[in-house]
Design an enzyme around this catalytic site. Structure first.
Site, PDB file in Angstrom:
ATOM      1  N   ASN A   7      38.644   5.888  28.330  1.00 46.42           N
ATOM      2  CA  ASN A   7      37.322   6.080  28.263  1.00 46.42           C
ATOM      3  C   ASN A   7      36.912   6.992  27.287  1.00 46.42           C
ATOM      4  OD1 ASN A   7      34.626   6.339  28.536  1.00 46.42           O
ATOM      5  ND2 ASN A   7      34.785   6.211  30.848  1.00 46.42           N
ATOM      6  N   LYS A  14      38.893  10.404  29.046  1.00 51.44           N
ATOM      7  CA  LYS A  14      39.220  10.082  30.186  1.00 51.44           C
ATOM      8  C   LYS A  14      40.534   9.118  30.126  1.00 51.44           C
ATOM      9  CE  LYS A  14      35.099  10.951  32.655  1.00 51.44           C
ATOM     10  NZ  LYS A  14      34.216  10.320  33.090  1.00 51.44           N
ATOM     11  N   ARG A  90      37.383   1.231  27.669  1.00 52.29           N
ATOM     12  CA  ARG A  90      36.107   1.222  28.045  1.00 52.29           C
ATOM     13  C   ARG A  90      35.113   1.200  26.791  1.00 52.29           C
ATOM     14  NH1 ARG A  90      31.588   5.271  29.366  1.00 52.29           N
ATOM     15  NH2 ARG A  90      29.897   3.795  30.006  1.00 52.29           N
ATOM     16  N   HIS A 179      26.878   0.078  32.672  1.00 53.55           N
ATOM     17  CA  HIS A 179      27.385   0.152  33.839  1.00 53.55           C
ATOM     18  C   HIS A 179      28.011  -1.329  34.340  1.00 53.55           C
ATOM     19  CE1 HIS A 179      24.894   4.043  34.906  1.00 53.55           C
ATOM     20  NE2 HIS A 179      25.885   4.389  34.499  1.00 53.55           N
ATOM     21  N   HIS A 207      23.743   1.513  41.355  1.00 51.85           N
ATOM     22  CA  HIS A 207      24.804   2.429  40.927  1.00 51.85           C
ATOM     23  C   HIS A 207      23.874   3.703  40.440  1.00 51.85           C
ATOM     24  CE1 HIS A 207      28.394   3.516  38.142  1.00 51.85           C
ATOM     25  NE2 HIS A 207      27.442   4.272  37.759  1.00 51.85           N
ATOM     26  N   GLY A 209      24.523   7.767  39.843  1.00 44.88           N
ATOM     27  CA  GLY A 209      25.397   8.695  39.532  1.00 44.88           C
ATOM     28  C   GLY A 209      24.524   9.713  38.721  1.00 44.88           C
ATOM     29  N   ARG A 240      17.787  12.174  32.337  1.00 41.34           N
ATOM     30  CA  ARG A 240      17.197  10.875  31.502  1.00 41.34           C
ATOM     31  C   ARG A 240      15.678  10.758  32.372  1.00 41.34           C
ATOM     32  NH1 ARG A 240      22.098   7.493  31.304  1.00 41.34           N
ATOM     33  NH2 ARG A 240      23.469   8.349  29.832  1.00 41.34           N
ATOM     34  N   PHE A 283      22.813  16.494  42.312  1.00 41.59           N
ATOM     35  CA  PHE A 283      21.992  16.346  43.752  1.00 41.59           C
ATOM     36  C   PHE A 283      22.534  17.163  44.878  1.00 41.59           C
ATOM     37  CE2 PHE A 283      19.273  12.547  43.477  1.00 41.59           C
ATOM     38  CZ  PHE A 283      19.212  12.383  42.068  1.00 41.59           C
ATOM     39  N   ARG A 284      23.710  17.800  44.680  1.00 43.05           N
ATOM     40  CA  ARG A 284      24.034  18.818  45.742  1.00 43.05           C
ATOM     41  C   ARG A 284      23.241  19.917  45.746  1.00 43.05           C
ATOM     42  NH1 ARG A 284      30.102  17.450  44.197  1.00 43.05           N
ATOM     43  NH2 ARG A 284      28.968  17.057  42.355  1.00 43.05           N
ATOM     44  N   GLY A 330      28.498   8.469  42.268  1.00 42.43           N
ATOM     45  CA  GLY A 330      28.585   9.368  42.864  1.00 42.43           C
ATOM     46  C   GLY A 330      27.652   9.835  43.925  1.00 42.43           C
ATOM     47  N   GLU A 333      27.604   7.230  46.722  1.00 41.73           N
ATOM     48  CA  GLU A 333      28.741   6.893  47.647  1.00 41.73           C
ATOM     49  C   GLU A 333      28.813   8.070  48.752  1.00 41.73           C
ATOM     50  OE1 GLU A 333      32.346   6.531  45.323  1.00 41.73           O
ATOM     51  OE2 GLU A 333      31.488   4.955  44.284  1.00 41.73           O
ATOM     52  N   ASN A 334      28.300   9.145  48.145  1.00 43.18           N
ATOM     53  CA  ASN A 334      28.146  10.649  48.995  1.00 43.18           C
ATOM     54  C   ASN A 334      27.204  10.890  49.365  1.00 43.18           C
ATOM     55  OD1 ASN A 334      31.292  11.134  48.266  1.00 43.18           O
ATOM     56  ND2 ASN A 334      30.563  10.931  46.167  1.00 43.18           N
ATOM     57  N   GLU A 383      35.845   1.807  37.980  1.00 41.63           N
ATOM     58  CA  GLU A 383      35.535   1.059  36.899  1.00 41.63           C
ATOM     59  C   GLU A 383      36.992   1.134  36.429  1.00 41.63           C
ATOM     60  OE1 GLU A 383      32.111   3.840  36.518  1.00 41.63           O
ATOM     61  OE2 GLU A 383      31.449   2.555  35.073  1.00 41.63           O
TER      62      GLU A 383
HETATM   63  P1  ADP Z   1      28.611   9.740  36.268  1.00 39.82           P
HETATM   64  O1  ADP Z   1      29.741   9.130  36.221  1.00 39.82           O
HETATM   65  O2  ADP Z   1      27.338   9.130  35.647  1.00 39.82           O
HETATM   66  O3  ADP Z   1      29.026  11.273  35.367  1.00 39.82           O
HETATM   67  P2  ADP Z   1      29.093  10.039  39.016  1.00 39.82           P
HETATM   68  O4  ADP Z   1      29.061   8.655  39.300  1.00 39.82           O
HETATM   69  O5  ADP Z   1      30.456  10.709  38.935  1.00 39.82           O
HETATM   70  O6  ADP Z   1      28.385  10.207  37.660  1.00 39.82           O
HETATM   71  O7  ADP Z   1      27.935  10.960  39.780  1.00 39.82           O
HETATM   72  C1  ADP Z   1      27.901  12.437  39.510  1.00 39.82           C
HETATM   73  C2  ADP Z   1      26.547  12.540  40.391  1.00 39.82           C
HETATM   74  O8  ADP Z   1      26.986  12.459  41.795  1.00 39.82           O
HETATM   75  C3  ADP Z   1      26.747  14.230  40.630  1.00 39.82           C
HETATM   76  O9  ADP Z   1      25.824  14.815  39.562  1.00 39.82           O
HETATM   77  C4  ADP Z   1      26.043  14.531  41.735  1.00 39.82           C
HETATM   78  O10 ADP Z   1      24.659  14.631  41.615  1.00 39.82           O
HETATM   79  C5  ADP Z   1      26.285  13.338  42.827  1.00 39.82           C
HETATM   80  N1  ADP Z   1      27.422  13.673  43.822  1.00 39.82           N
HETATM   81  C6  ADP Z   1      28.455  13.747  43.852  1.00 39.82           C
HETATM   82  N2  ADP Z   1      29.224  14.042  45.050  1.00 39.82           N
HETATM   83  C7  ADP Z   1      28.138  14.408  45.643  1.00 39.82           C
HETATM   84  C8  ADP Z   1      27.877  14.758  47.043  1.00 39.82           C
HETATM   85  N3  ADP Z   1      28.997  15.161  47.838  1.00 39.82           N
HETATM   86  N4  ADP Z   1      26.794  15.089  47.711  1.00 39.82           N
HETATM   87  C9  ADP Z   1      25.602  14.460  46.962  1.00 39.82           C
HETATM   88  N5  ADP Z   1      25.759  14.435  45.624  1.00 39.82           N
HETATM   89  C10 ADP Z   1      26.863  14.280  45.170  1.00 39.82           C
END
Ligand code: ADP
Length: 405
Positions: A7, A14, A90, A179, A207, A209, A240, A283-284, A330, A333-334, A383
């Site tokens: 990628n 990557k 990719r 995506h 999706h 992230g 964005r 987001f953290r 990201g 999922e989290n 992916e």
């Molecule tokens: P990309 O691939 O578009 O760079 P990701 O899918 O890896 O993005 O998502 C990254 C984002 O996910 C981070 O900027 C963060 O906001 C969020 N993130 C990752 N882990 C956590 C978590 N444990 N809690 C909350 N948000 C999270």
């Protein structure tokens, strides 16, 4: 077969090596600061991560260093380059030319280059990455997996913009969506988990992230998605803006005495939850700031979740109903709080959110109650694995055709 998945960005690359039979990641890593100085990260499965500086004046040196590292007598996972059966790349923008993954012949690469206009920031680096791999592995088949491909099934009414039609005819201005590899992987996995055929399901994939997009997948085919000609449209993202009134661009350019390019940089890189909160795009960080009473961080979180809910509503309408809403990437999922802010307010669809089941991170889970009309799910995306699978399929077909099967 061992597949190298690449990628490539303008200054980063990557990579993963995946054993396609077991689908185990043998090693993965990242080259950063290509063209500046160069930093390589490498992690073989089950072993410690290695990180060191190494000169990477261009992508060719980066790929060469990756191959050297993969063959390292102590930490490597292959004995020679010949062990890599294929490379899966990719690719970002395939325009209307690529509705599926494809073998990267010179003709195909020329066609991809003809789409560079549509993705001037993203496509050229991927082509540079392919060229570097071809030079170093001239006999290894290379496959391109396009971010736009899965969305090519959208009907014209969904992909056309309300602009003079000639712009579509002359310049291919339309919604493409991105995506796609993730939306395809997650929607297929949803069907697998539920033991149903994709044809029998209406799925909305969120999706979420750093870049975020939503898609409506009806009967296994994408019928709408929130990103557009470029990844700027749709949801509020890390930096964005997502959907805005286009007039704002002209308005800000006048008020702030900016060029068009400068305003576009603001909209791409300084907006979204970062611009709204003034805190962070992560987001953290936003959650931590909001917990301490930062009102703008809370507003950014609220606006993000509101936009996601709005899209879910519109895609339920687009598909005349929805069976499954899946969260991935990201945040999806989290981030349990963002999921709760979205999923707890879908009662009008017959969705019953299960707050306790929602307490999961990074694993497959159903987060709706058993009597919910709509199944709410967390489905981690992968992916790289999707690219690996497509690559193997194309290379296997190629070999079968060659032997005349
Ligand atoms: P990309 O691939 O578009 O760079 P990701 O899918 O890896 O993005 O998502 C990254 C984002 O996910 C981070 O900027 C963060 O906001 C969020 N993130 C990752 N882990 C956590 C978590 N444990 N809690 C909350 N948000 C999270």
């Amino acid at each position: 077969m061992k597949v190298l998945v690449i990628n490539c960005g303008s200054s980063s690359l990557k990579y993963q090596v995946i054993d396609s039979e077991t689908e185990v990641v043998l090693a993965k890593g990242l080259c950063e600061r290509i063209g500046i100085d160069g930093v390589l990260t490498y992690q073989p499965a089950g072993k410690d991560k290695i990180k060191y500086e190494a000169a990477m004046p261009a992508h060719k040196e980066a790929v060469s260093l990756v191959l050297k590292q993969l063959m390292d007598p102590e930490t490597g996972v292959i004995a020679s380059v010949d062990e890599i059966g294929a490379v899966g790349h990719r690719m970002v923008h395939g325009g209307e030319k690529f509705a599926c993954s494809t073998l990267l012949t010179q003709e195909v690469l020329d066609t991809v280059a003809s789409c560079n206009d549509l993705a001037p920031l993203h496509n050229p680096p991927t082509l540079v990455g392919v060229a570097a791999c071809k030079e170093l592995m001239p006999t290894t088949p290379m496959v391109g997996v396009f971010d736009t491909a899965f969305h090519q099934t959208m009907p014209a009414e969904a992909y056309i913009y309300g602009l003079p039609y000639e712009y579509y005819e002359k310049y291919a201005v339309r919604r493409y969506g991105f995506h796609g590899t993730s939306h395809k992987f997650v929607s297929q996995r949803v069907a697998e988990i539920l033991g149903k055929k994709p044809e029998d399901l209406n799925i909305i994939v969120c999706h979420l992230g750093n870049g975020s997009s939503i898609s409506a997948v009806k009967g296994g085919k994408c019928v709408d998605t929130s990103m557009g000609l470029t990844p700027l449209e749709g949801l509020i993202m890390g930096t964005r803006s997502g959907d805005i009134d286009p007039t704002i661009i002209e308005f800000i350019a006048h008020k702030e005495n900016m060029t068009l390019e400068e305003v576009m940089t603001v909209i791409n890189k300084k907006s979204g939850v970062q611009g709204l909160s003034g805190v962070s795009s992560d987001f953290r960080d936003l959650a931590a700031a909001a917990a301490e009473g930062n009102a703008r961080a809370q507003l950014a979180l609220d606006a993000f979740a509101y936009r996601v809910r709005k899209y879910i509503g519109s895609y339920a309408a687009a598909m005349d109903g929805v069976d499954v809403i899946a969260f991935t990437a990201g945040i999806g999922e989290n981030d349990t709080a963002v999921r709760a802010a979205v999923a707890s307010k879908l009662g009008y669809l017959g969705a019953k959110f299960d707050a306790e089941a929602n307490n999961v991170r990074g694993e497959e889970a159903t987060i709706s109650t058993p009597d919910s009309k709509v199944t709410l799910m967390v489905v981690p995306t992968n992916e790289e694995l999707a690219i690996c699978r497509d690559t193997v399929e194309i290379v296997t077909n190629m070999v079968e055709e060659a032997v005349g099967k």
